[in-house]
Design a protein around this motif. Structure first.
Motif, PDB file in Angstrom:
ATOM      1  N   GLY A 158       0.791  -1.217   0.000  1.00 26.06           N
ATOM      2  CA  GLY A 158       0.000   0.000   0.000  1.00 26.06           C
ATOM      3  C   GLY A 158       0.824   1.268   0.000  1.00 26.06           C
ATOM      4  O   GLY A 158       0.502   2.214  -0.709  1.00 26.06           O
ATOM      5  N   PHE A 159       1.894   1.278   0.783  1.00 23.55           N
ATOM      6  CA  PHE A 159       2.671   2.511   0.915  1.00 23.55           C
ATOM      7  C   PHE A 159       3.290   2.898  -0.425  1.00 23.55           C
ATOM      8  O   PHE A 159       3.116   4.015  -0.904  1.00 23.55           O
ATOM      9  CB  PHE A 159       3.756   2.313   1.967  1.00 23.55           C
ATOM     10  CG  PHE A 159       4.403   3.589   2.373  1.00 23.55           C
ATOM     11  CD1 PHE A 159       3.909   4.319   3.435  1.00 23.55           C
ATOM     12  CD2 PHE A 159       5.487   4.078   1.679  1.00 23.55           C
ATOM     13  CE1 PHE A 159       4.489   5.504   3.798  1.00 23.55           C
ATOM     14  CE2 PHE A 159       6.069   5.270   2.031  1.00 23.55           C
ATOM     15  CZ  PHE A 159       5.575   5.987   3.095  1.00 23.55           C
TER      16      PHE A 159
ATOM     17  N   ALA B 170      -6.609   5.409   6.732  1.00 23.92           N
ATOM     18  CA  ALA B 170      -5.945   4.950   7.952  1.00 23.92           C
ATOM     19  C   ALA B 170      -6.935   4.258   8.878  1.00 23.92           C
ATOM     20  O   ALA B 170      -6.614   3.231   9.489  1.00 23.92           O
ATOM     21  CB  ALA B 170      -5.306   6.143   8.660  1.00 23.92           C
TER      22      ALA B 170
ATOM     23  N   PHE C 270      -7.594   0.738   7.797  1.00 24.89           N
ATOM     24  CA  PHE C 270      -6.529  -0.157   8.255  1.00 24.89           C
ATOM     25  C   PHE C 270      -6.717  -0.541   9.725  1.00 24.89           C
ATOM     26  O   PHE C 270      -6.710  -1.715  10.081  1.00 24.89           O
ATOM     27  CB  PHE C 270      -5.171   0.517   8.053  1.00 24.89           C
ATOM     28  CG  PHE C 270      -4.049  -0.171   8.761  1.00 24.89           C
ATOM     29  CD1 PHE C 270      -3.562  -1.379   8.301  1.00 24.89           C
ATOM     30  CD2 PHE C 270      -3.488   0.385   9.904  1.00 24.89           C
ATOM     31  CE1 PHE C 270      -2.527  -2.016   8.960  1.00 24.89           C
ATOM     32  CE2 PHE C 270      -2.462  -0.258  10.568  1.00 24.89           C
ATOM     33  CZ  PHE C 270      -1.977  -1.461  10.093  1.00 24.89           C
TER      34      PHE C 270
ATOM     35  N   GLU D  86      -4.184  -3.147   2.457  1.00 24.95           N
ATOM     36  CA  GLU D  86      -3.261  -2.433   1.562  1.00 24.95           C
ATOM     37  C   GLU D  86      -3.961  -1.263   0.882  1.00 24.95           C
ATOM     38  O   GLU D  86      -3.381  -0.192   0.708  1.00 24.95           O
ATOM     39  CB  GLU D  86      -2.722  -3.389   0.481  1.00 24.95           C
ATOM     40  CG  GLU D  86      -1.913  -4.561   1.020  1.00 24.95           C
ATOM     41  CD  GLU D  86      -0.541  -4.151   1.521  1.00 24.95           C
ATOM     42  OE1 GLU D  86      -0.255  -2.945   1.556  1.00 24.95           O
ATOM     43  OE2 GLU D  86       0.236  -5.044   1.880  1.00 24.95           O
TER      44      GLU D  86
ATOM     45  N   ILE E  70      -4.095   1.524   3.363  1.00 25.82           N
ATOM     46  CA  ILE E  70      -2.798   2.207   3.485  1.00 25.82           C
ATOM     47  C   ILE E  70      -2.547   3.064   2.246  1.00 25.82           C
ATOM     48  O   ILE E  70      -2.113   4.213   2.334  1.00 25.82           O
ATOM     49  CB  ILE E  70      -1.669   1.182   3.676  1.00 25.82           C
ATOM     50  CG1 ILE E  70      -1.873   0.417   4.974  1.00 25.82           C
ATOM     51  CG2 ILE E  70      -0.317   1.862   3.671  1.00 25.82           C
ATOM     52  CD1 ILE E  70      -0.920  -0.732   5.160  1.00 25.82           C
TER      53      ILE E  70
ATOM     54  N   ALA F 237      -4.585   6.229   2.344  1.00 27.19           N
ATOM     55  CA  ALA F 237      -4.073   7.151   3.362  1.00 27.19           C
ATOM     56  C   ALA F 237      -2.817   7.842   2.865  1.00 27.19           C
ATOM     57  O   ALA F 237      -2.694   9.073   2.923  1.00 27.19           O
ATOM     58  CB  ALA F 237      -3.788   6.391   4.652  1.00 27.19           C
ATOM     59  N   VAL F 238      -1.870   7.043   2.361  1.00 28.43           N
ATOM     60  CA  VAL F 238      -0.597   7.618   1.918  1.00 28.43           C
ATOM     61  C   VAL F 238      -0.827   8.581   0.765  1.00 28.43           C
ATOM     62  O   VAL F 238      -0.309   9.709   0.747  1.00 28.43           O
ATOM     63  CB  VAL F 238       0.377   6.487   1.515  1.00 28.43           C
ATOM     64  CG1 VAL F 238       1.602   7.057   0.828  1.00 28.43           C
ATOM     65  CG2 VAL F 238       0.773   5.698   2.726  1.00 28.43           C
TER      66      VAL F 238
ATOM     67  N   TYR G  66      -6.113   9.285  14.029  1.00 25.33           N
ATOM     68  CA  TYR G  66      -6.556   9.320  12.631  1.00 25.33           C
ATOM     69  C   TYR G  66      -7.954   9.898  12.515  1.00 25.33           C
ATOM     70  O   TYR G  66      -8.269  10.585  11.543  1.00 25.33           O
ATOM     71  CB  TYR G  66      -6.550   7.912  12.029  1.00 25.33           C
ATOM     72  CG  TYR G  66      -5.192   7.313  11.861  1.00 25.33           C
ATOM     73  CD1 TYR G  66      -4.093   8.096  11.543  1.00 25.33           C
ATOM     74  CD2 TYR G  66      -4.985   5.941  12.006  1.00 25.33           C
ATOM     75  CE1 TYR G  66      -2.842   7.547  11.391  1.00 25.33           C
ATOM     76  CE2 TYR G  66      -3.740   5.384  11.847  1.00 25.33           C
ATOM     77  CZ  TYR G  66      -2.669   6.185  11.542  1.00 25.33           C
ATOM     78  OH  TYR G  66      -1.437   5.634  11.386  1.00 25.33           O
TER      79      TYR G  66
END
Lengths: 141, 494
Positions: free
Chosen positions: A37-38, A77, A80, A118, A121, A124-125, B21
């Protein structure tokens, strides 16, 4: 705009769809090999930033983008975190998926849940790095 | 089905992180509830920490395997006595600080409020993770989470001075993080595992390899930037002087989390193989600790800004804790852990009192304390209680922990370090008595009479001040947790 800009613009526009596809591949490939994911989030965002540099039509701009990106980043986030707690609810450890009551074999459950994590993530990223880009260029908040 | 109490180690970490978050989302949708959510989350966190400490005290350490994969491959959280007691300290102090903060937040403006609380909650989650994790790479990630939240908390005012302080902190902190990551890599290459306990089992056979020793040195150097050990403490004064009130409080706790990481590095990973022949680490750390104590205290004497003075005082106290850690005896470790607790409570009391004075009366410099005991008697009383404990006046909490460390130094025949602690007490008394003289024995030069701080702040300051004194009388309460913690770390069991 000078004449040399045309090189930057053309290359940037050409790159965007391929980068998005590559990002999707990296995202889905995450639990089998290098990726996840990142990295996928970063690649998605670099596609968007290239689009912004190339001034193409999917450029993001204006005031609302800021708070929408906040919502995007936060919900990724939270996705996750909450998926992790499903493991505890199903009677296992945090982030343990093998005990989830789904009608699939264990490997399939793992694949589904890890992909969801994933994606969380990645969202979010991607949202946060977009926000950083907008803030640096003075278009965020 | 796993009993709920077994999940406490992960709950203590994930509750602040997930709330962090959610906070920006809440900040966008319902602007007024941000503070409430932060307070509720930290209260739940405190309850979990209390349960965890209680459970660990009765049943011994909990090992938690994330995603159900056992240690060689999976990530392990271990809530031992050290982790549990520090987790309790972190939850309790941050809850108190955030309750105090909800009165003073308007200084930042509406826009930054939700980001501010997000950073605080992220920092809390990072610290809780650092004290509970048993995985070296996970430790690095959590240290980064904490560090990034801290950079934000230092720079959040956004004016020139705080941005510069944040940038300075960022440069030093990033170098430290990089060293920690490289050191982790070296140890992983040498041992093939990231689990700290397993590393500790493997390392005695290969302790003489340069890779291992290099990794060890890099990790120690990296952690030294995080805990502000003497030559690397230079980010602290600026970061404390120009940041909002809560930053020094969170940072005081963050330093303690870093010290826990240092303890685990020395005792869990290298403990079995560490001896004076292979690595002269204990003597090096003792020396650094002693130098930190003396130099930071002398520099603190010269400060005119109250927060900078407190920052240097923190540098000296970190030196004392490192001194206790470096003795490698249970007495030294117990002293170091007790000093972590007493120093945190007293220093947080001082920071909050100093901040209340700054907000209420604009007091920033030490000359401004003239006649303050007359105008703000309760705030000054709380400040004095905290200061008494930091100085180490007999029967206060700080006195007990200093005595433990000094006793440990005498116990292994290093009288010089006991002397250093005595000399340090005199220096600390010198710079706090300067404030007492101004506050209690000199008339005010102000044209207008100052008003006392609002009562909720006074209550919080007095509670913290009272706690820092009472810790000296009820020293057995924390010692009940600390003794088994030291026993486990030195390999002797509970």
């Amino acid at each position: 705009m000078t004449r040399s800009d045309i090189i930057v613009r053309t290359i940037a526009r050409l790159m965007v769809p391929f980068l998005l596809l590559f990002g999707a591949y990296i995202l889905l490939h995450g639990h089998l090999g290098a990726g996840g994911g990142f990295q996928a989030g970063i690649i998605f965002t670099s596609a968007l930033i290239l689009a912004a540099i190339g001034r193409s039509r999917i450029e993001f701009r204006s005031q609302p983008a800021g708070s929408k990106l906040w919502i995007l980043g936060v919900s990724g986030a939270v996705l996750f975190g909450v998926t992790g707690f499903l493991g505890i609810v199903s009677g296992g450890f945090y982030l343990q998926y093998s005990l989830l009551p789904l009608p699939f074999p264990v490997e399939t459950i793992h694949a589904i849940m890890i992909t969801i994590v994933e994606i969380g993530i990645g969202i979010a990223v991607s949202g946060m790095i977009c926000l950083v880009f907008l803030t640096i260029t003075g278009r965020g908040e | 089905m796993i009993p709920v109490t077994d999940h406490l180690p992960i709950l203590v970490v994930m509750i602040p992180v997930i709330t962090a978050y959610i906070t920006p989302l809440v900040g966008i949708l319902l602007k007024r509830t941000v503070k409430g959510i932060a307070v509720v989350a930290l209260s739940v966190n405190l309850a979990c920490s209390l349960l965890l400490a209680h459970y660990v005290l009765i049943n011994g350490p909990i090992s938690y395997h994330l995603s159900g994969v056992p240690p060689p491959l999976g990530i392990e959280f271990v809530a031992d006595h050290l982790g549990a007691v520090l987790s309790l300290l972190i939850s309790a102090i941050t809850l108190i600080a955030i309750i105090y903060l909800s009165a003073t937040i308007p200084e930042l403006g509406k826009k930054k409020t939700s980001i501010f609380y997000t950073l605080i909650l992220l920092a809390v989650g990072g610290m809780q993770g650092i004290v509970l994790t048993n995985d070296l790479f996970n430790l690095f990630v959590l240290i980064e989470i904490l560090a990034i939240a801290m950079y934000g908390l230092v720079a959040i005012r956004g004016d020139g001075k705080s941005l510069l302080a944040g940038y300075k902190y960022l440069l030093i902190g990033s170098a430290g993080s990089a060293l920690i990551l490289i050191g982790t890599g070296f140890l992983f290459i040498s041992t093939g595992t990231l689990n700290m306990t397993l590393m500790g089992d493997i390392l005695p056979d290969i302790i003489n390899s340069w890779t291992v020793l290099g990794g060890f040195a890099l990790l120690i150097a990296g952690l030294s930037t995080k805990i502000g050990l003497f030559p690397l403490h230079i980010w602290m004064p600026d970061a404390y002087a120009h940041a909002p009130s809560i930053t020094p409080v969170i940072s005081t706790l963050a330093l303690k989390a870093g010290l826990v990481a240092l303890i685990r590095l020395i005792y869990v990973i290298f403990g079995p193989s560490l001896s004076a022949e292979t690595v002269p680490l204990p003597s090096v750390l003792s020396l650094l600790g002693a130098v930190a104590i003396i130099i930071c205290s002398i520099v603190a004497l010269q400060q005119a800004d109250i927060r900078r003075m407190l920052a240097y005082s923190t540098g000296a106290n970190i030196g004392c804790i490192v001194l206790g850690i470096s003795f490698a005896t249970s007495a030294g470790l117990e002293g170091a852990m007790l000093h972590m607790i007493t120093h945190t409570v007293s220093k947080v009391c001082l920071f909050i009192a100093a901040d209340a004075m700054l907000i209420q009366a604009g007091i920033r410099r030490i000359e401004d304390f003239r006649g303050l005991a007359d105008e703000m008697p309760y705030t000054m009383a709380g400040f004095s209680l905290g200061a008494i404990s930091i100085i180490g006046i007999p029967l206060s909490g700080g006195f007990m922990s200093k005595i433990y460390v000094a006793n440990a130094a005498i116990g292994i025949g290093l009288l010089i370090y006991a002397g250093v602690i005595l000399f340090w007490t005199l220096l600390t008394a010198l710079y706090f008595f300067r404030i007492f003289r101004f506050a209690y024995f000199e008339p005010s030069h102000r044209e207008h009479r100052l008003h006392e701080t609002p009562w909720p702040s006074i209550l919080i300051i007095l509670i913290l001040g009272g706690a820092s004194i009472l810790l000296g009388f009820f020293v057995e309460v924390p010692m009940e947790m600390i003794r088994p913690a030291a026993g486990i770390l030195l390999g002797g069991g509970i």
